[in-house]
Design an enzyme around this catalytic site. Structure first.
Site, PDB file in Angstrom:
ATOM      1  N   CYS C  78       0.832  -1.206   0.000  1.00  0.00           N
ATOM      2  CA  CYS C  78       0.000   0.000   0.000  1.00  0.00           C
ATOM      3  C   CYS C  78       0.865   1.253   0.000  1.00  0.00           C
ATOM      4  O   CYS C  78       1.744   1.417   0.855  1.00  0.00           O
ATOM      5  CB  CYS C  78      -0.892   0.021   1.225  1.00  0.00           C
ATOM      6  SG  CYS C  78      -1.689   1.608   1.459  1.00  0.00           S
ATOM      7  N   VAL C  79       0.597   2.144  -0.924  1.00  0.00           N
ATOM      8  CA  VAL C  79       1.442   3.335  -1.070  1.00  0.00           C
ATOM      9  C   VAL C  79       1.380   4.253   0.154  1.00  0.00           C
ATOM     10  O   VAL C  79       2.415   4.739   0.628  1.00  0.00           O
ATOM     11  CB  VAL C  79       1.127   4.108  -2.377  1.00  0.00           C
ATOM     12  CG1 VAL C  79      -0.303   4.620  -2.417  1.00  0.00           C
ATOM     13  CG2 VAL C  79       2.104   5.246  -2.578  1.00  0.00           C
TER      14      VAL C  79
END
Lengths: 102, 135, 130
Positions: C78-79
């Protein structure tokens, strides 16, 4: 719809197992793994709660996590079934969804 | 998207002590764009996430509690709080933030998003879900 | 059956990553498809190639990379969670003006929508965490 509930916390650390058993629907399956396996042992402060729940849900425990912790299968509450990782996967397939009680 | 699934986000951890509550809320906000049938459940220490009057200024970290009030604007308006968890913590509905949404099927009347439900009712709500995300 | 997996904890502190790895292997052995593994919260730390565990211990990061290569599994970090915790790929390095990147082979950084998409596309979503 049937649900597989997974519990990975010791019942002596957090109330995940107790909450799971309170909210699991009749006929659901519960898998105890990681530190959750301690909830499957006989003679503990939560054993009566777990035994009572066996009338409502099926309870399974992950063998590799039991072995890692030195908990023998002879220490388990009667009626709790031991599964391996393949059994874990099968349980997720047999039920419609998985609810993780983190 | 053709097939709408029932998504349930389960919140069982208190805010600030760990990041789970805030990062769970970030998922809910992003997930709202996917037009699925979304519900949130708050139980165990998760009910503390909704308590009124949170103020983190002296900690110097972000107070994310106002974000819950914005959920109605994202069409996230089914927020179930387990009665037993509230009671075990000495809380009542009055201790929680009044989360609202405007009901487009009822001439945009303002309604409460929070529904306090018993364990038995919560069990039934959980049974109806297709996907359960836990944090 | 098509599975989505969510991993919420980093390797070594919690058992979650190991449980997820073992589950994924067992699911593949049983002929199921792993659509995506999504790493969230401290789970993003599964995706740093700079991990150097002792030789007599499992290399969890490498295990993921090998699994991804062998079975073509989509490993998504997840960024938003990665930015907080310093997990960086080339694109993120450039975008944020960092002096290095550390993403492990087989992993990619993307948005939370990838988790929701896994929930929509998969027959089962299984969450491992704390």
């Amino acid at each position: 719809m049937s649900t597989l509930h997974t519990v990975n916390k010791s019942p002596f650390d957090r109330p995940s197992l107790q909450t799971c058993l309170r909210l699991a629907g009749k006929g659901n399956a519960v898998l105890l793994f990681e530190d959750g396996v301690y909830g499957a042992m006989q003679g503990t402060a939560v054993a009566d709660t777990v035994k009572e729940a066996l009338g409502n849900v099926s309870i399974y425990v992950l063998g590799p996590d039991l072995k890692a912790r030195g908990v023998g299968e002879d220490k388990l509450i009667d009626g709790i079934k031991v599964v391996d990782y393949k059994g874990f996967v099968d349980l997720t397939v047999e039920n419609d969804k998985v609810n993780a009680w983190l | 998207m053709s097939d709408v699934k029932k998504f349930m986000y389960i919140n069982r951890k208190a805010p600030y002590g760990t990041i789970y509550a805030w990062e769970a809320l970030e998922v809910v906000l992003i997930g709202a764009a996917f037009e699925q049938d979304v519900s949130l459940a708050f139980m165990d220490d998760g009910v503390f996430q909704l308590v009124k009057g949170q103020d983190t200024t002296e900690l110097g970290i972000k107070n994310f509690s106002p974000t819950y009030s914005a959920l109605g604007d994202y069409d996230v308006n089914k927020i179930y709080v387990e009665k037993e968890s509230l009671e075990a913590r000495g809380l009542t509905l009055d201790d929680l933030m009044p989360l609202k949404y405007e009901d487009e099927d009822d001439d945009w009347a303002e309604k409460d998003s929070i529904r306090v439900v018993t364990a038995a009712e919560m069990a039934e709500i959980l049974e109806q879900q297709d996907v359960v995300l836990s944090f | 059956m098509k599975f989505g997996i969510q991993v919420n904890e980093g390797p070594y502190t919690h058992e979650a990553s190991v449980s997820a790895l073992n589950f994924v292997k067992a699911a593949l052995d049983a002929g199921h498809e792993i659509f995506r593994v999504f790493f969230y919260h401290d789970g993003v730390n599964n995706g740093t190639r700079l991990t150097t565990p002792p030789q007599d211990d499992i290399n969890i990061v490498q295990s993921w990379s090998e699994l991804a290569e062998k079975h073509n599994i989509d490993l998504v970090v997840c960024v938003a969670a990665a930015q907080r915790r310093g997990i960086v790929d080339e694109g993120e390095q450039e975008r944020n003006g960092k002096d290095a990147n550390n993403i492990a082979p087989g992993f990619r950084i993307s948005g939370l929508g990838q988790l929701i998409e896994a929930g929509i596309q998969c027959d089962r979503l299984v969450v491992f965490g704390d």
